[in-house]
Design a protein around this motif. Structure first.
Motif, PDB file in Angstrom:
ATOM      1  N   THR A 111      -4.987  26.917  33.262  1.00 42.27           N
ATOM      2  CA  THR A 111      -6.163  26.562  34.066  1.00 42.27           C
ATOM      3  C   THR A 111      -6.490  25.086  33.925  1.00 42.27           C
ATOM      4  OG1 THR A 111      -7.069  28.789  33.762  1.00 42.27           O
ATOM      5  CG2 THR A 111      -8.591  27.081  34.488  1.00 42.27           C
ATOM      6  N   GLY A 112      -6.488  24.578  32.699  1.00 39.46           N
ATOM      7  CA  GLY A 112      -6.774  23.166  32.485  1.00 39.46           C
ATOM      8  C   GLY A 112      -5.767  22.263  33.172  1.00 39.46           C
ATOM      9  N   TYR A 113      -4.493  22.644  33.129  1.00 38.64           N
ATOM     10  CA  TYR A 113      -3.472  21.829  33.786  1.00 38.64           C
ATOM     11  C   TYR A 113      -3.636  21.852  35.301  1.00 38.64           C
ATOM     12  CZ  TYR A 113       1.119  20.096  35.190  1.00 38.64           C
ATOM     13  OH  TYR A 113       2.136  19.375  35.763  1.00 38.64           O
ATOM     14  N   ALA A 114      -3.963  23.025  35.851  1.00 37.81           N
ATOM     15  CA  ALA A 114      -4.113  23.152  37.304  1.00 37.81           C
ATOM     16  C   ALA A 114      -5.248  22.275  37.822  1.00 37.81           C
ATOM     17  CB  ALA A 114      -4.348  24.607  37.686  1.00 37.81           C
ATOM     18  N   VAL A 115      -6.400  22.321  37.165  1.00 35.69           N
ATOM     19  CA  VAL A 115      -7.542  21.541  37.655  1.00 35.69           C
ATOM     20  C   VAL A 115      -7.402  20.062  37.305  1.00 35.69           C
ATOM     21  CG1 VAL A 115      -9.113  23.506  37.584  1.00 35.69           C
ATOM     22  CG2 VAL A 115      -8.887  22.048  35.579  1.00 35.69           C
ATOM     23  N   SER A 116      -6.510  19.730  36.376  1.00 29.05           N
ATOM     24  CA  SER A 116      -6.282  18.330  36.036  1.00 29.05           C
ATOM     25  C   SER A 116      -5.321  17.661  37.006  1.00 29.05           C
ATOM     26  CB  SER A 116      -5.742  18.207  34.614  1.00 29.05           C
ATOM     27  OG  SER A 116      -5.369  16.881  34.299  1.00 29.05           O
ATOM     28  N   ARG A 117      -4.326  18.416  37.492  1.00 22.11           N
ATOM     29  CA  ARG A 117      -3.249  17.812  38.280  1.00 22.11           C
ATOM     30  C   ARG A 117      -3.331  18.114  39.777  1.00 22.11           C
ATOM     31  NH1 ARG A 117      -2.636  15.226  34.184  1.00 22.11           N
ATOM     32  NH2 ARG A 117      -0.616  14.759  33.191  1.00 22.11           N
ATOM     33  N   PHE A 118      -3.936  19.227  40.158  1.00 24.85           N
ATOM     34  CA  PHE A 118      -3.891  19.634  41.559  1.00 24.85           C
ATOM     35  C   PHE A 118      -5.290  19.626  42.167  1.00 24.85           C
ATOM     36  CE2 PHE A 118      -0.474  22.008  39.338  1.00 24.85           C
ATOM     37  CZ  PHE A 118       0.606  21.331  39.896  1.00 24.85           C
ATOM     38  N   ARG A 119      -5.322  19.490  43.475  1.00 24.59           N
ATOM     39  CA  ARG A 119      -6.560  19.590  44.238  1.00 24.59           C
ATOM     40  C   ARG A 119      -6.423  20.765  45.193  1.00 24.59           C
ATOM     41  NH1 ARG A 119      -7.490  17.212  40.605  1.00 24.59           N
ATOM     42  NH2 ARG A 119      -8.312  15.101  40.314  1.00 24.59           N
ATOM     43  N   PRO A 125     -16.081  24.583  42.464  1.00 25.51           N
ATOM     44  CA  PRO A 125     -16.856  25.791  42.085  1.00 25.51           C
ATOM     45  C   PRO A 125     -16.266  26.513  40.880  1.00 25.51           C
ATOM     46  CG  PRO A 125     -16.591  25.678  44.463  1.00 25.51           C
ATOM     47  CD  PRO A 125     -15.734  24.594  43.897  1.00 25.51           C
ATOM     48  N   LEU A 126     -14.926  26.492  40.766  1.00 21.58           N
ATOM     49  CA  LEU A 126     -14.300  27.132  39.608  1.00 21.58           C
ATOM     50  C   LEU A 126     -14.729  26.460  38.315  1.00 21.58           C
ATOM     51  CD1 LEU A 126     -12.219  28.991  38.219  1.00 21.58           C
ATOM     52  CD2 LEU A 126     -10.474  27.252  38.716  1.00 21.58           C
ATOM     53  N   MET A 127     -14.714  25.134  38.274  1.00 20.71           N
ATOM     54  CA  MET A 127     -15.101  24.422  37.066  1.00 20.71           C
ATOM     55  C   MET A 127     -16.584  24.623  36.765  1.00 20.71           C
ATOM     56  SD  MET A 127     -12.295  23.355  36.029  1.00 20.71           S
ATOM     57  CE  MET A 127     -12.874  22.438  34.614  1.00 20.71           C
ATOM     58  N   TRP A 128     -17.416  24.646  37.809  1.00 21.98           N
ATOM     59  CA  TRP A 128     -18.834  24.909  37.580  1.00 21.98           C
ATOM     60  C   TRP A 128     -19.050  26.321  37.049  1.00 21.98           C
ATOM     61  CZ3 TRP A 128     -22.723  21.851  36.871  1.00 21.98           C
ATOM     62  CH2 TRP A 128     -22.719  20.577  37.431  1.00 21.98           C
ATOM     63  N   MET A 129     -18.275  27.268  37.547  1.00 19.25           N
ATOM     64  CA  MET A 129     -18.413  28.640  37.066  1.00 19.25           C
ATOM     65  C   MET A 129     -18.037  28.737  35.590  1.00 19.25           C
ATOM     66  SD  MET A 129     -16.537  32.089  38.448  1.00 19.25           S
ATOM     67  CE  MET A 129     -14.927  31.508  37.870  1.00 19.25           C
ATOM     68  N   LEU A 130     -16.954  28.054  35.198  1.00 22.63           N
ATOM     69  CA  LEU A 130     -16.565  28.055  33.794  1.00 22.63           C
ATOM     70  C   LEU A 130     -17.647  27.428  32.922  1.00 22.63           C
ATOM     71  CD1 LEU A 130     -12.814  26.984  34.076  1.00 22.63           C
ATOM     72  CD2 LEU A 130     -13.720  29.282  33.691  1.00 22.63           C
ATOM     73  N   LEU A 131     -18.311  26.404  33.441  1.00 27.38           N
ATOM     74  CA  LEU A 131     -19.364  25.744  32.671  1.00 27.38           C
ATOM     75  C   LEU A 131     -20.613  26.618  32.582  1.00 27.38           C
ATOM     76  CD1 LEU A 131     -20.291  23.160  31.221  1.00 27.38           C
ATOM     77  CD2 LEU A 131     -21.079  22.306  33.430  1.00 27.38           C
ATOM     78  N   ILE A 132     -20.987  27.238  33.680  1.00 23.81           N
ATOM     79  CA  ILE A 132     -22.224  28.026  33.712  1.00 23.81           C
ATOM     80  C   ILE A 132     -22.117  29.262  32.821  1.00 23.81           C
ATOM     81  CG2 ILE A 132     -23.682  29.444  35.225  1.00 23.81           C
ATOM     82  CD1 ILE A 132     -23.158  27.390  37.431  1.00 23.81           C
TER      83      ILE A 132
END
Length: 296
Positions: A111-119, A125-132
């Motif tokens: 997950t970290g690699y996907a959101v770091s390298r791809f758009r 919303p996925l990152m906000w959901m993980l944070l919330i």
């Protein structure tokens, strides 16, 4: 001539005969106070586990004796390992924690690699959901998670605890791994694609070997999440043979009596694996946390 004389006077010691103290240098009194404070803080931190260890070697009748060990005995450890369900609790905990650590590290890293390298659509919303998800206290989530596990038939099952612990570990670890992967140059990915690797091949063969500090932190956090958690383990698991260590230790303390000898011996045994894992991962913890926090 005048300028040289002024410079000479500025470099000469004061009339007291003591050389001037450099900026930022502590006085002897301040240094003594700092070291005394650190010593006291160290003693306060070390005293509880040390006293726990000492009490575990005392007979049960001397559990509240404030002195050191008078009659050294291993009876508490023998009782815990041979006359209680502790071995079953240990096996259950190792199973749950092992699955939580392996699955948690894999999901967090991908997950970290996907959101770091791809758009891709829905990334933000996925990152906000993980944070919330990190904002809700355990007490609020017990009832909905209990109902969900009951519907899926996962109550009193190790798999149910694994799923629950992943909901705790993955969001934080995914954010941290995203920050760590941000520090790895994108040129490495491009070089891998030029050599014919697909995205997963680049991730697995080139990026993962460079991410050992981040993976060590992720693995340690996932391990501690499952090893030390009490609320979910007590609410979702029933029957002494199905408990994990965190839930099983509570059986030594009830409304009327407390078996302090067994409790302290069990606590010492429980602390050993955590200390070993920490010792194995500690050389990566600082660099992994720092890298993950810098750009996370």
């Amino acid at each position: 001539m005048t300028t040289d004389a002024s410079a000479t006077r500025r470099t000469q010691p004061s009339g007291s005969g003591k050389p001037p103290r450099a900026r930022g240098e502590r006085s002897p009194l301040a240094s003594f106070g700092l070291h005394a404070t650190l010593l006291i803080a160290s003693l306060v931190a070390v005293f509880p586990p040390l006293w726990l260890l000492i009490t575990s070697f005392k007979p049960k009748t001397d559990a509240f004796d404030t002195g050191l060990v008078k009659d050294f005995t291993f009876s508490n450890y023998s009782h815990v390992l041979t006359e209680t369900e502790f071995p079953s609790w240990l096996a259950n905990s190792l199973l749950v924690v092992g699955l939580t650590t392996v699955i948690g590290v894999f999901i967090s890293a991908t997950t970290g690699y996907a959101v770091s390298r791809f758009r891709f659509p829905g990334m933000r919303p996925l990152m906000w959901m993980l944070l919330i998800t990190q904002m809700f206290p355990v007490a609020v989530l017990i009832v909905p998670l209990y109902n969900l596990l009951a519907t899926l038939g996962l109550l009193n099952q190790p798999v149910g605890l694994v799923v629950t612990y992943l909901t705790i570990a993955v969001p934080f670890c995914a954010w941290m791994m995203k920050g760590y992967f941000d520090t790895v140059p994108v040129e490495i990915d491009e070089a891998g694609r030029v050599d014919g690797l697909n995205p997963f091949g680049v991730f697995w063969r080139l990026i993962i070997p460079l991410a050992k500090p981040g993976l060590a932190v992720t693995g340690f956090y996932s391990f501690i999440t499952g090893w030390a958690e009490v609320a979910y383990a007590s609410a979702f698991m029933t029957g002494e043979e199905n408990l994990t260590l965190a839930g099983g230790l509570q059986t030594f303390v009830n409304q009327y009596t407390s078996d302090w000898g067994s409790l302290t011996a069990s606590a010492v045994i429980v602390a050993v694996p955590a200390a070993l894992i920490f010792g194995f991962a500690q050389r990566h913890l600082v660099s992994g946390l720092a890298a993950g926090a810098t750009k996370g």
